[in-house]
Design a protein around this motif. Sequence first.
Motif, PDB file in Angstrom:
ATOM      1  N   CYS A   1      59.612 -55.048  29.157  1.00 57.08           N
ATOM      2  CA  CYS A   1      61.004 -55.335  29.554  1.00 57.08           C
ATOM      3  C   CYS A   1      61.901 -55.137  28.348  1.00 57.08           C
ATOM      4  N   GLU A   2      63.205 -55.234  28.596  1.00 54.79           N
ATOM      5  CA  GLU A   2      64.185 -55.282  27.508  1.00 54.79           C
ATOM      6  C   GLU A   2      64.592 -56.741  27.347  1.00 54.79           C
ATOM      7  N   SER A   3      64.696 -57.225  26.111  1.00 54.42           N
ATOM      8  CA  SER A   3      65.085 -58.624  25.909  1.00 54.42           C
ATOM      9  C   SER A   3      65.901 -58.785  24.638  1.00 54.42           C
ATOM     10  N   LYS A   4      66.749 -59.836  24.644  1.00 53.97           N
ATOM     11  CA  LYS A   4      67.602 -60.133  23.478  1.00 53.97           C
ATOM     12  C   LYS A   4      67.231 -61.479  22.857  1.00 53.97           C
ATOM     13  N   ILE A   5      66.142 -62.080  23.318  1.00 50.72           N
ATOM     14  CA  ILE A   5      65.890 -63.482  22.959  1.00 50.72           C
ATOM     15  C   ILE A   5      65.170 -63.624  21.627  1.00 50.72           C
ATOM     16  N   THR A   6      64.003 -62.977  21.501  1.00 52.50           N
ATOM     17  CA  THR A   6      63.170 -63.164  20.298  1.00 52.50           C
ATOM     18  C   THR A   6      62.678 -61.823  19.799  1.00 52.50           C
ATOM     19  N   PHE A   7      62.662 -61.677  18.475  1.00 55.82           N
ATOM     20  CA  PHE A   7      62.127 -60.453  17.860  1.00 55.82           C
ATOM     21  C   PHE A   7      61.021 -60.831  16.885  1.00 55.82           C
ATOM     22  N   ILE A   8      59.895 -60.100  16.981  1.00 52.17           N
ATOM     23  CA  ILE A   8      58.773 -60.326  16.064  1.00 52.17           C
ATOM     24  C   ILE A   8      58.462 -59.014  15.354  1.00 52.17           C
TER      25      ILE A   8
ATOM     26  N   GLY B   1      55.618 -60.172   9.277  1.00 55.20           N
ATOM     27  CA  GLY B   1      55.587 -61.625   9.511  1.00 55.20           C
ATOM     28  C   GLY B   1      56.974 -62.188   9.729  1.00 55.20           C
ATOM     29  N   VAL B   2      57.759 -61.490  10.564  1.00 54.16           N
ATOM     30  CA  VAL B   2      59.134 -61.912  10.852  1.00 54.16           C
ATOM     31  C   VAL B   2      59.220 -62.420  12.284  1.00 54.16           C
ATOM     32  N   LEU B   3      59.897 -63.568  12.480  1.00 52.10           N
ATOM     33  CA  LEU B   3      60.148 -64.113  13.823  1.00 52.10           C
ATOM     34  C   LEU B   3      61.595 -64.560  13.871  1.00 52.10           C
ATOM     35  N   LEU B   4      62.390 -63.921  14.740  1.00 48.69           N
ATOM     36  CA  LEU B   4      63.810 -64.257  14.881  1.00 48.69           C
ATOM     37  C   LEU B   4      64.063 -64.742  16.299  1.00 48.69           C
ATOM     38  N   HIS B   5      64.831 -65.832  16.432  1.00 48.34           N
ATOM     39  CA  HIS B   5      65.309 -66.258  17.746  1.00 48.34           C
ATOM     40  C   HIS B   5      66.803 -65.964  17.798  1.00 48.34           C
ATOM     41  N   ARG B   6      67.196 -65.043  18.648  1.00 49.35           N
ATOM     42  CA  ARG B   6      68.599 -64.598  18.721  1.00 49.35           C
ATOM     43  C   ARG B   6      69.124 -64.238  17.324  1.00 49.35           C
ATOM     44  N   GLY B   7      68.248 -63.688  16.506  1.00 44.52           N
ATOM     45  CA  GLY B   7      68.611 -63.198  15.171  1.00 44.52           C
ATOM     46  C   GLY B   7      68.363 -64.185  14.052  1.00 44.52           C
ATOM     47  N   TYR B   8      68.131 -65.461  14.372  1.00 45.35           N
ATOM     48  CA  TYR B   8      67.945 -66.463  13.305  1.00 45.35           C
ATOM     49  C   TYR B   8      66.456 -66.592  12.946  1.00 45.35           C
ATOM     50  N   PRO B   9      66.096 -66.535  11.649  1.00 44.76           N
ATOM     51  CA  PRO B   9      64.692 -66.678  11.236  1.00 44.76           C
ATOM     52  C   PRO B   9      64.137 -68.043  11.610  1.00 44.76           C
TER      53      PRO B   9
ATOM     54  N   LEU C   1      70.356 -72.338  21.764  1.00 45.99           N
ATOM     55  CA  LEU C   1      70.407 -70.962  21.237  1.00 45.99           C
ATOM     56  C   LEU C   1      69.616 -70.013  22.125  1.00 45.99           C
ATOM     57  N   LEU C   2      68.388 -70.401  22.460  1.00 46.10           N
ATOM     58  CA  LEU C   2      67.530 -69.524  23.281  1.00 46.10           C
ATOM     59  C   LEU C   2      68.148 -69.307  24.660  1.00 46.10           C
ATOM     60  N   LEU C   3      68.730 -70.366  25.212  1.00 47.04           N
ATOM     61  CA  LEU C   3      69.269 -70.286  26.579  1.00 47.04           C
ATOM     62  C   LEU C   3      70.594 -69.528  26.631  1.00 47.04           C
ATOM     63  N   SER C   4      71.437 -69.751  25.598  1.00 45.68           N
ATOM     64  CA  SER C   4      72.816 -69.211  25.697  1.00 45.68           C
ATOM     65  C   SER C   4      73.060 -68.005  24.789  1.00 45.68           C
ATOM     66  N   GLY C   5      72.253 -67.868  23.731  1.00 45.41           N
ATOM     67  CA  GLY C   5      72.462 -66.732  22.829  1.00 45.41           C
ATOM     68  C   GLY C   5      73.141 -67.112  21.532  1.00 45.41           C
ATOM     69  N   GLU C   6      73.735 -68.305  21.484  1.00 41.06           N
ATOM     70  CA  GLU C   6      74.405 -68.746  20.254  1.00 41.06           C
ATOM     71  C   GLU C   6      74.028 -70.190  19.913  1.00 41.06           C
ATOM     72  N   LEU C   7      74.064 -70.540  18.641  1.00 43.34           N
ATOM     73  CA  LEU C   7      73.885 -71.953  18.260  1.00 43.34           C
ATOM     74  C   LEU C   7      75.098 -72.727  18.758  1.00 43.34           C
ATOM     75  N   PRO C   8      74.930 -73.982  19.161  1.00 44.85           N
ATOM     76  CA  PRO C   8      76.057 -74.738  19.726  1.00 44.85           C
ATOM     77  C   PRO C   8      77.027 -75.211  18.643  1.00 44.85           C
TER      78      PRO C   8
ATOM     79  N   HIS D   1      58.206 -66.980  21.912  1.00 38.92           N
ATOM     80  CA  HIS D   1      57.485 -65.979  21.109  1.00 38.92           C
ATOM     81  C   HIS D   1      57.402 -64.639  21.821  1.00 38.92           C
ATOM     82  N   GLU D   2      58.542 -64.135  22.282  1.00 35.63           N
ATOM     83  CA  GLU D   2      58.615 -62.777  22.880  1.00 35.63           C
ATOM     84  C   GLU D   2      57.753 -62.707  24.132  1.00 35.63           C
ATOM     85  N   GLN D   3      57.066 -61.602  24.364  1.00 31.77           N
ATOM     86  CA  GLN D   3      56.391 -61.374  25.658  1.00 31.77           C
ATOM     87  C   GLN D   3      54.912 -61.732  25.579  1.00 31.77           C
ATOM     88  N   ASN D   4      54.602 -62.927  25.063  1.00 32.25           N
ATOM     89  CA  ASN D   4      53.192 -63.362  24.998  1.00 32.25           C
ATOM     90  C   ASN D   4      52.634 -63.559  26.396  1.00 32.25           C
ATOM     91  N   ALA D   5      51.339 -63.854  26.485  1.00 32.20           N
ATOM     92  CA  ALA D   5      50.662 -63.890  27.793  1.00 32.20           C
ATOM     93  C   ALA D   5      51.333 -64.856  28.765  1.00 32.20           C
TER      94      ALA D   5
END
Length: 424
Positions: A55-62, A67-75, A91-98, A233-237
């Motif tokens: 899929c295409e997603s904007k939530i998490t990048f690994i 050894g990089v893990l970003l949630h909506r761009g934040y390490p 952040l995960l739900l809306s895309g921005e920190l509140p 954690h992205e598209q894990n099982a």
Amino acid sequence: MSAATGKKAVLELDGKKIELPIYSGTLGPDVIDVKDVLASGHFTFDPGFMATASCESKITFIDGDKGVLLHRGYPIAQLATQASYLETCYLLLSGELPTAEQKTDFENKVRNHTMVHDQVSRFFNGFRRDAHPMAVMCGVVGALSAFYHNGFDVENVDHREITAVRLVAKIPTLAAWTYKYTIGQPFVYPRNDLSYAENFLYMMFATPADRDYKVNPILAKAMDRIFTLHADHEQNASTSTVRLAGSTGANPYACIAAGIAALWGPAHGGANEAVLKMLDEIGSVENVAPFMEKVKTKEVKLMGFGHRVYKNFDPRAKVMKETCDEVLSALGINDPQLALAMELERIALSDPYFIERKLYPNVDFYSGIILKAIGIPTEMFTVIFALARTVGWISHWLEMHSGAYKIGRPRQLYTGETQRDIKR
Ligand code: SDX
């Protein structure tokens, strides 16, 4: 939307050339759109989805190599040490920190939904007291779908958003009640004057006989950080399971129950429980060398090591190990299992067998030692993981439903019998 690069991959098949579009994301590898392979009468073949972007997603990048893990761009290390779990949920739900106001509003929303329908408490009675807590969680979270189904319209964005709040709010209550049920203690109800992690630990360890039970702030802070480290954690099982179930339009609570079932496996979220059992089995540093020989002959796996994506340190494991040191020293605990785990890690990281296979500690390697220090029993470790990951699962479910999507329906390479007739 992903950027169409204008670049194409060319597949030559039976003398014909098939041009396959290539798309770029903002980070990570480009992808090859293979749907036109079907027109050639072929399927692509990728068991275990080793090279498949589902899929295409904007939530998490690994980035597994770095050894990089970003949630909506934040390490993840910044979120785990500078934000609360509920801020990470927002952040995960809306895309921005509140903002401060949004944070207060979200905390109040969650606080107002921590109770569950009293009928839900009766579902527990169907289980034996010694049932595995993950079996109980699969059952009671799935049961929520019976309380939130009539009138639920998956196409209604407000219905989807309140579902996310309800799940984030209720999952700690159900997780704590799962523990209480298995130890034969009465359920403790959530309180509105406690923070999210404090409330969970209160429901876990308070009893009606101990009305003044106070949660240790060191443990509450560690618990909150552990929740953040497991949030998504992205598209894990298990997340892929939730997306696949959600692609049929199924009730979201049932989709989350499917995610809990997938997470239970020792190759996935069940690894944290398996790590403690492995450390118990090894027992002492003297037994590490013979154990490692069993790993190399593939009799056993070194649980808490290795990862499909990380071929470097899992950044969550680093924060988890730091938290482990902090919590144990703050509590004055000298846990021999920590020393054993560190010796295992030292040996593994210097052993060619592990180096060649790029096997490093993952999120599950140290988490169990902290959870034990907090007082969480081993069998509840994966329940903690499921509690924390619920926000990730529902974020991906929301993302999928916020745009066009198709029902997930993979094909196969059939190697069974060709057609034959019954001969009587
Ligand atoms: C989680 O996907 C996610 O993002 C998951 C997760 C999340 O947050 O959602 O990060 C959470 O699930 C973390 C992983 C927890 N699981 C464990 O700790 C269980 C132990 N790890 C393994 O089972 C394994 O590493 C996996 C399942 C995690 C990854 O397996 P892969 O990608 O299919 O890798 P593989 O089995 O093909 O291994 C490659 C080689 C093999 O050896 P060879 O056949 O090349 O000789 O490495 C070996 C494997 O035998 N290997 C291990 C090992 N993991 C892989 N050998 C010993 N011990 C291990 N732990």
